[in-house]
Motif scaffolding. Structure first.
Motif, PDB file in Angstrom:
ATOM      1  N   VAL A 122       0.862  -1.182   0.000  1.00 48.74           N
ATOM      2  CA  VAL A 122       0.000   0.000   0.000  1.00 48.74           C
ATOM      3  C   VAL A 122       0.898   1.231   0.000  1.00 48.74           C
ATOM      4  CG1 VAL A 122      -1.872  -1.145   1.237  1.00 48.74           C
ATOM      5  CG2 VAL A 122      -0.118   0.080   2.535  1.00 48.74           C
ATOM      6  N   PRO A 123       0.391   2.395  -0.415  1.00 48.18           N
ATOM      7  CA  PRO A 123       1.188   3.628  -0.330  1.00 48.18           C
ATOM      8  C   PRO A 123       1.259   4.096   1.122  1.00 48.18           C
ATOM      9  CG  PRO A 123      -0.981   4.111  -1.215  1.00 48.18           C
ATOM     10  CD  PRO A 123      -0.907   2.629  -1.088  1.00 48.18           C
ATOM     11  N   TYR A 124       2.453   4.129   1.692  1.00 50.50           N
ATOM     12  CA  TYR A 124       2.609   4.504   3.098  1.00 50.50           C
ATOM     13  C   TYR A 124       2.898   5.981   3.294  1.00 50.50           C
ATOM     14  CZ  TYR A 124       2.686  -0.474   3.947  1.00 50.50           C
ATOM     15  OH  TYR A 124       2.342  -1.796   3.997  1.00 50.50           O
ATOM     16  N   LEU A 125       3.408   6.640   2.265  1.00 49.82           N
ATOM     17  CA  LEU A 125       3.846   8.027   2.424  1.00 49.82           C
ATOM     18  C   LEU A 125       2.944   9.030   1.732  1.00 49.82           C
ATOM     19  CD1 LEU A 125       7.653   7.432   1.794  1.00 49.82           C
ATOM     20  CD2 LEU A 125       6.452   7.473   3.986  1.00 49.82           C
ATOM     21  N   ILE A 126       2.196   8.605   0.714  1.00 51.56           N
ATOM     22  CA  ILE A 126       1.371   9.535  -0.062  1.00 51.56           C
ATOM     23  C   ILE A 126       0.176   9.991   0.765  1.00 51.56           C
ATOM     24  CG2 ILE A 126      -0.028   9.831  -2.131  1.00 51.56           C
ATOM     25  CD1 ILE A 126       1.745   7.773  -3.516  1.00 51.56           C
ATOM     26  N   LEU A 127      -0.034  11.306   0.774  1.00 56.01           N
ATOM     27  CA  LEU A 127      -1.148  11.903   1.500  1.00 56.01           C
ATOM     28  C   LEU A 127      -2.000  12.755   0.560  1.00 56.01           C
ATOM     29  CD1 LEU A 127       0.707  13.221   4.693  1.00 56.01           C
ATOM     30  CD2 LEU A 127      -0.627  11.115   4.501  1.00 56.01           C
ATOM     31  N   ARG A 128      -3.300  12.785   0.794  1.00 59.67           N
ATOM     32  CA  ARG A 128      -4.168  13.752   0.117  1.00 59.67           C
ATOM     33  C   ARG A 128      -3.961  15.113   0.760  1.00 59.67           C
ATOM     34  NH1 ARG A 128      -7.467   9.118   1.026  1.00 59.67           N
ATOM     35  NH2 ARG A 128      -8.187   8.132  -0.924  1.00 59.67           N
ATOM     36  N   ARG A 129      -3.961  16.168  -0.045  1.00 57.07           N
ATOM     37  CA  ARG A 129      -3.770  17.502   0.525  1.00 57.07           C
ATOM     38  C   ARG A 129      -4.984  17.972   1.327  1.00 57.07           C
ATOM     39  NH1 ARG A 129       0.569  20.439  -1.355  1.00 57.07           N
ATOM     40  NH2 ARG A 129       1.616  19.579  -3.189  1.00 57.07           N
ATOM     41  N   ASN A 130      -6.165  17.805   0.757  1.00 55.58           N
ATOM     42  CA  ASN A 130      -7.346  18.454   1.337  1.00 55.58           C
ATOM     43  C   ASN A 130      -8.502  17.509   1.654  1.00 55.58           C
ATOM     44  OD1 ASN A 130      -6.184  21.114   1.004  1.00 55.58           O
ATOM     45  ND2 ASN A 130      -6.584  20.889  -1.192  1.00 55.58           N
ATOM     46  N   GLU A 131      -8.338  16.217   1.390  1.00 52.72           N
ATOM     47  CA  GLU A 131      -9.419  15.275   1.644  1.00 52.72           C
ATOM     48  C   GLU A 131      -9.095  14.408   2.851  1.00 52.72           C
ATOM     49  OE1 GLU A 131     -11.048  13.195  -1.815  1.00 52.72           O
ATOM     50  OE2 GLU A 131      -9.659  14.376  -3.027  1.00 52.72           O
ATOM     51  N   HIS A 132     -10.131  13.838   3.429  1.00 55.01           N
ATOM     52  CA  HIS A 132      -9.968  12.936   4.569  1.00 55.01           C
ATOM     53  C   HIS A 132     -10.720  11.647   4.299  1.00 55.01           C
ATOM     54  CE1 HIS A 132      -7.976  15.846   7.235  1.00 55.01           C
ATOM     55  NE2 HIS A 132      -8.735  16.748   6.624  1.00 55.01           N
ATOM     56  N   PRO A 133     -10.126  10.481   4.692  1.00 55.89           N
ATOM     57  CA  PRO A 133      -8.821  10.379   5.348  1.00 55.89           C
ATOM     58  C   PRO A 133      -7.694  10.734   4.388  1.00 55.89           C
ATOM     59  CG  PRO A 133      -9.606   8.213   4.765  1.00 55.89           C
ATOM     60  CD  PRO A 133     -10.735   9.154   4.463  1.00 55.89           C
ATOM     61  N   ARG A 134      -6.628  11.309   4.937  1.00 55.16           N
ATOM     62  CA  ARG A 134      -5.520  11.758   4.091  1.00 55.16           C
ATOM     63  C   ARG A 134      -4.691  10.577   3.572  1.00 55.16           C
ATOM     64  NH1 ARG A 134      -1.846  16.274   6.104  1.00 55.16           N
ATOM     65  NH2 ARG A 134      -1.620  16.501   3.854  1.00 55.16           N
ATOM     66  N   GLU A 135      -4.617   9.495   4.343  1.00 52.91           N
ATOM     67  CA  GLU A 135      -3.761   8.364   3.980  1.00 52.91           C
ATOM     68  C   GLU A 135      -4.418   7.503   2.913  1.00 52.91           C
ATOM     69  OE1 GLU A 135      -4.806   9.046   7.012  1.00 52.91           O
ATOM     70  OE2 GLU A 135      -3.050   9.536   8.224  1.00 52.91           O
ATOM     71  N   LEU A 136      -3.681   7.225   1.846  1.00 51.21           N
ATOM     72  CA  LEU A 136      -4.182   6.350   0.790  1.00 51.21           C
ATOM     73  C   LEU A 136      -4.054   4.882   1.154  1.00 51.21           C
ATOM     74  CD1 LEU A 136      -3.914   9.071  -0.795  1.00 51.21           C
ATOM     75  CD2 LEU A 136      -3.336   7.690  -2.793  1.00 51.21           C
ATOM     76  N   LYS A 137      -3.247   4.570   2.171  1.00 48.13           N
ATOM     77  CA  LYS A 137      -3.040   3.167   2.517  1.00 48.13           C
ATOM     78  C   LYS A 137      -4.316   2.485   2.975  1.00 48.13           C
ATOM     79  CE  LYS A 137      -1.561   4.202   7.263  1.00 48.13           C
ATOM     80  NZ  LYS A 137      -0.450   4.124   8.231  1.00 48.13           N
TER      81      LYS A 137
END
Length: 226
Positions: A122-137
């Motif tokens: 899963v992507p552990y470091l990528i974050l959404r800037r303005n949406e929640h949850p921010r974590e894509l994992k």
């Protein structure tokens, strides 16, 4: 749980008992500590992680080694002639471990250049800037192909210089909607791990670059310390 619940059985801690000739020592009491930093557009604090092999356990009547992460999770590992697989995971708040649907390779034999395997990531470091949850994992999962690319590497960390080492590289591609201009983009996920004879995993890296837009990527580096 922080980024390396990722990483799925990464070893660590101060140079306590040597693992002899093992690439991935799993005897009780073996412990390592890593200095961990994340380079990202969004500043994240540096961390220290410690992993320690605790008393062995059994799963389905078979012996397993248990590695406990200071972030509050234990990885249950089974070693045989084919290599080392993660067969279960247990959070500190759980009474019992949760078995993996399919055992996940941590390190596959033979421990020579060219050995390959695949595990989900899963992507552990990528974050959404303005949406929640921010974590894509929490929502994205892709297969990662692994390959032993060297079996005689030398690597330096704050704990010293180590060798010979296996250099194991994992590569995956995550298709993401990154912004209205680029639309969907193939984002590379790359992991590099160095397993050194008698010392286990002494360094690992994870790179998750994304183009400017809706997402924030990053690079994680963890190195064995004194």
């Amino acid at each position: 749980m922080k980024a390396l619940l990722l990483l799925a059985a990464w070893p660590l801690a101060a140079c306590t008992p040597s693992g002899g000739e093992a690439w991935f020592p799993l005897h009780p009491g073996f412990s390592q500590t890593y200095a961990v930093r994340v380079d990202s557009e969004e500043r994240r604090p540096d961390e220290r992680w410690t992993l320690r092999v605790t008393s062995p356990a059994t799963l389905d009547g078979q012996p397993v080694a248990v590695r406990h992460h200071s972030e509050g999770v234990s990885y249950w590992l089974r070693e045989d002639a084919q290599g080392i697989r993660r067969v279960a995971i247990r959070l500190d708040i759980d009474a019992e471990p949760t078995p993996e649907k399919e055992p996940l390779w941590v390190l596959k034999a033979p421990y020579t250049v060219g050995t390959e395997w695949t595990t989900p990531t899963v992507p552990y470091l990528i974050l959404r800037r303005n949406e929640h949850p921010r974590e894509l994992k929490l929502s994205h999962r892709v297969p990662m192909g692994w390959r032993i690319e060297a079996d005689d590497d030398q690597v330096s960390t704050p704990a010293g210089r180590f060798g010979p080492c296996l250099r194991v590289v994992g590569r995956a591609v995550l298709n993401l909607y990154t912004d209205p201009v680029n639309g969907f983009t193939n984002v590379p996920l790359t992991s590099r791990e160095w397993y050194c004879k008698g010392h286990g995993l002494v360094k690992f890296e994870r790179e998750e670059p994304v183009p400017p837009g809706f997402m924030i990527g990053g690079r994680l580096v963890a190195e064995l310390v004194d």
